[in-house]
Design an enzyme around this catalytic site. Structure first.
Site, PDB file in Angstrom:
ATOM      1  N   ASN A 175      -5.901  11.724   1.649  1.00 41.19           N
ATOM      2  CA  ASN A 175      -5.309  10.394   1.603  1.00 41.19           C
ATOM      3  C   ASN A 175      -3.798  10.525   1.782  1.00 41.19           C
ATOM      4  O   ASN A 175      -3.304  10.597   2.894  1.00 41.19           O
ATOM      5  CB  ASN A 175      -5.723   9.748   0.272  1.00 41.19           C
ATOM      6  CG  ASN A 175      -5.424   8.287   0.207  1.00 41.19           C
ATOM      7  OD1 ASN A 175      -4.336   7.867   0.562  1.00 41.19           O
ATOM      8  ND2 ASN A 175      -6.366   7.492  -0.256  1.00 41.19           N
TER       9      ASN A 175
ATOM     10  N   HIS B 104      -3.931  -0.106  12.060  1.00 39.28           N
ATOM     11  CA  HIS B 104      -5.364  -0.216  12.362  1.00 39.28           C
ATOM     12  C   HIS B 104      -5.641  -1.508  13.124  1.00 39.28           C
ATOM     13  O   HIS B 104      -6.271  -2.422  12.581  1.00 39.28           O
ATOM     14  CB  HIS B 104      -6.206  -0.196  11.083  1.00 39.28           C
ATOM     15  CG  HIS B 104      -6.013   1.014  10.246  1.00 39.28           C
ATOM     16  ND1 HIS B 104      -6.400   2.273  10.647  1.00 39.28           N
ATOM     17  CD2 HIS B 104      -5.463   1.179   9.022  1.00 39.28           C
ATOM     18  CE1 HIS B 104      -6.097   3.153   9.699  1.00 39.28           C
ATOM     19  NE2 HIS B 104      -5.518   2.514   8.704  1.00 39.28           N
TER      20      HIS B 104
ATOM     21  N   GLU C 181       0.809  -1.219   0.000  1.00 36.78           N
ATOM     22  CA  GLU C 181       0.000   0.000   0.000  1.00 36.78           C
ATOM     23  C   GLU C 181       0.839   1.264   0.000  1.00 36.78           C
ATOM     24  O   GLU C 181       0.553   2.209  -0.700  1.00 36.78           O
ATOM     25  CB  GLU C 181      -0.952   0.000   1.201  1.00 36.78           C
ATOM     26  CG  GLU C 181      -2.203   0.851   1.006  1.00 36.78           C
ATOM     27  CD  GLU C 181      -2.030   2.333   1.254  1.00 36.78           C
ATOM     28  OE1 GLU C 181      -2.827   3.122   0.725  1.00 36.78           O
ATOM     29  OE2 GLU C 181      -1.096   2.730   1.987  1.00 36.78           O
TER      30      GLU C 181
ATOM     31  N   ASN D 206      -4.984   7.785   7.628  1.00 39.76           N
ATOM     32  CA  ASN D 206      -4.676   7.080   6.376  1.00 39.76           C
ATOM     33  C   ASN D 206      -3.180   7.112   6.124  1.00 39.76           C
ATOM     34  O   ASN D 206      -2.550   6.082   5.927  1.00 39.76           O
ATOM     35  CB  ASN D 206      -5.442   7.764   5.230  1.00 39.76           C
ATOM     36  CG  ASN D 206      -5.312   7.023   3.920  1.00 39.76           C
ATOM     37  OD1 ASN D 206      -4.209   6.778   3.455  1.00 39.76           O
ATOM     38  ND2 ASN D 206      -6.426   6.650   3.317  1.00 39.76           N
TER      39      ASN D 206
ATOM     40  N   HIS E 138      -0.656   0.687   7.270  1.00 37.71           N
ATOM     41  CA  HIS E 138      -1.242   1.490   6.191  1.00 37.71           C
ATOM     42  C   HIS E 138      -0.158   2.473   5.716  1.00 37.71           C
ATOM     43  O   HIS E 138       0.895   2.024   5.262  1.00 37.71           O
ATOM     44  CB  HIS E 138      -2.503   2.152   6.776  1.00 37.71           C
ATOM     45  CG  HIS E 138      -3.466   2.678   5.783  1.00 37.71           C
ATOM     46  ND1 HIS E 138      -4.714   3.142   6.129  1.00 37.71           N
ATOM     47  CD2 HIS E 138      -3.382   2.865   4.439  1.00 37.71           C
ATOM     48  CE1 HIS E 138      -5.358   3.555   5.042  1.00 37.71           C
ATOM     49  NE2 HIS E 138      -4.562   3.409   4.016  1.00 37.71           N
TER      50      HIS E 138
ATOM     51  N   ASP F  93      -3.825   8.501  -4.844  1.00 36.03           N
ATOM     52  CA  ASP F  93      -3.734   7.883  -3.519  1.00 36.03           C
ATOM     53  C   ASP F  93      -2.492   8.438  -2.808  1.00 36.03           C
ATOM     54  O   ASP F  93      -2.504   9.589  -2.378  1.00 36.03           O
ATOM     55  CB  ASP F  93      -3.684   6.350  -3.724  1.00 36.03           C
ATOM     56  CG  ASP F  93      -4.019   5.552  -2.491  1.00 36.03           C
ATOM     57  OD1 ASP F  93      -3.545   5.925  -1.424  1.00 36.03           O
ATOM     58  OD2 ASP F  93      -4.724   4.524  -2.598  1.00 36.03           O
ATOM     59  N   ASN F  94      -1.406   7.690  -2.708  1.00 33.64           N
ATOM     60  CA  ASN F  94      -0.220   8.213  -2.014  1.00 33.64           C
ATOM     61  C   ASN F  94       0.642   9.082  -2.920  1.00 33.64           C
ATOM     62  O   ASN F  94       0.641   8.918  -4.137  1.00 33.64           O
ATOM     63  CB  ASN F  94       0.621   7.054  -1.483  1.00 33.64           C
ATOM     64  CG  ASN F  94      -0.008   6.411  -0.268  1.00 33.64           C
ATOM     65  OD1 ASN F  94      -0.290   7.077   0.713  1.00 33.64           O
ATOM     66  ND2 ASN F  94      -0.256   5.112  -0.343  1.00 33.64           N
TER      67      ASN F  94
END
Ligand SMILES: *[C@@H]1O[C@H](CO)[C@@H](O)[C@H](O)[C@H]1NC(C)=O
Ligand SMILES: *[C@@H]1O[C@H](CO)[C@@H](O)[C@H](O)[C@H]1NC(C)=O
Length: 357
Positions: free
Chosen positions: A225, A135, A54, A169, A115, A270-271
């Site tokens: 994010n 998480h 991720e 996140n 994450h 996203d990232n």
């Protein structure tokens, strides 16, 4: 009579609001693109990474940290029972192979659900701190580790928990104990989270954390994010995935963030990783949100990587560097470069390594 009119009016208003929200949501997530292949030379999948990569961050020495095995609401997982892991990949090797980092005793590895990640290097003694959004049981914590290079292990130093860090996140480390974090939702409860996404409420934010002060420093995102920082440490970049945009913000001395501008990308970013030499931004993006959130093996979510050059100029240059329809790699969430090569990570799938030219 009067009652019926009131009730009908109320129903009418509710339907109108709902209709407007559905259109808004469609625009942001459903109205996504079919993707044309745009491949790079000499790509190969990293053997051993099967259940997500991720987030990825690379040290100046070429060691890449990879978070793997994320379990997250509304996100598919191919191995819901496997433990979360941090891998390391030495990009100075001709054929890099991932090694799982051993985590020191006392840390609950059974509930590890990593994450977003970020590193901080102490210039005095070269200590490398690895910050990991975790998480456990779907809560949000930030774990701070010290990386021990000699035996590829992580020594757990601290678990950070705070009411303002309710749905974290991603993070960017600012010091050995301080960071910025994005909360991608306002609500923590599953149903309310889904409603929040569906309604496109812009209630997501960025929080500054240090042991002495914790505060919200930016707000009004649909779903904040990825977060990262410029090489000169003057600007912070935040991706709003549901808005397909990167926000550029100036860091103030008191750590509040002043919005400068937003760059629309037309893909769900996203990232964000930042090239330490050029300052270019690299985004792992989802060209099709609907396919990502409703995983169907017959109709796979694709992957897309964008590079943003000259972000602080009047006309930043946005280039699609890689795209795949899901036949090679699905759900790209991060992309980062090292010595002419591109490493692409995914929310729940594999990791791909390519030559840039
Ligand atoms: C933080 O700094 C900014 C810029 O100097 C200023 O506008 C803002 O009022 C400050 N906020 C607080 C809470 O001190
Ligand atoms: C994806 O592209 C490949 C060619 O690279 C093609 O064979 C395949 O059918 C495509 N898949 C979809 C779902 O469009």
């Amino acid at each position: 009579m009067g009652k019926i009119v009131v009730v009908t009016t109320v129903i009418g208003i509710v339907l109108a609001i709902l209709g407007e929200r559905i259109i808004h949501f469609r625009k942001r997530v459903w109205a996504s693109r079919e993707i044309e292949q745009n491949h790079l030379p000499n790509c190969h999948l990293i053997k051993g990474i099967e259940y997500g990569s991720e987030d990825i961050t690379i040290l100046p020495s070429g060691l890449a940290f990879i978070s793997s095995g994320l379990k997250y609401p509304q996100t598919p997982s191919f191995a819901p029972d496997s433990l979360g892991k941090i891998y390391i990949l030495d990009l100075e090797d001709q054929k890099p192979r991932p090694t799982e980092l051993r985590i020191s005793r006392g840390f609950d590895v059974d509930s590890f659900n990593p994450h977003g990640i970020s590193t901080y290097i102490d210039k005095e003694d070269d200590t490398v701190y690895l910050f990991v959004v975790n998480h456990p049981q779907f809560r949000s914590t930030v774990e701070i580790f010290r990386f021990v290079e000699e035996d590829y292990s992580l020594t757990h130093l601290k678990t950070v928990q705070h009411e303002l860090l309710h749905n974290v996140n991603d993070i960017v480390a600012l010091g050995p104990e301080s960071f910025y974090a994005t909360n991608d939702h306002y609500f923590t409860q599953h149903l309310l989270r889904s409603l929040e996404t569906f309604s496109c409420l812009a209630w997501s934010n960025v929080v500054y954390y240090s042991p002495t002060e914790v505060k919200e420093v930016a707000s009004g995102f649909y779903m904040a994010n990825g977060i990262n920082i410029s090489p000169d440490k003057k600007y912070v970049y935040v991706s709003d995935v549901l808005d397909s945009a990167v926000h550029v913000m100036e860091m103030n001395q008191n750590y509040t963030l002043t919005p400068i501008k937003a760059i629309q990308l037309g893909t769900l970013i996203d990232n964000i990783e930042v090239d330490p030499e050029t300052g270019d931004l690299w985004g792992g993006c989802h060209p099709n949100g609907w396919k990502l959130f409703n995983y169907n093996p017959e109709d796979l979510p694709g992957s897309e990587v964008v590079q943003i050059k000259n972000i602080h100029s009047e006309e930043p240059i946005v280039t699609q560097v890689y795209a795949d329809n899901g036949s090679v790699i699905q759900g790209s969430s991060v992309a980062t470069v090292y010595k002419g090569k591109l490493l692409i990570g995914t929310v729940f799938h594999k990791a791909l390594y390519c030559d840039l030219e």
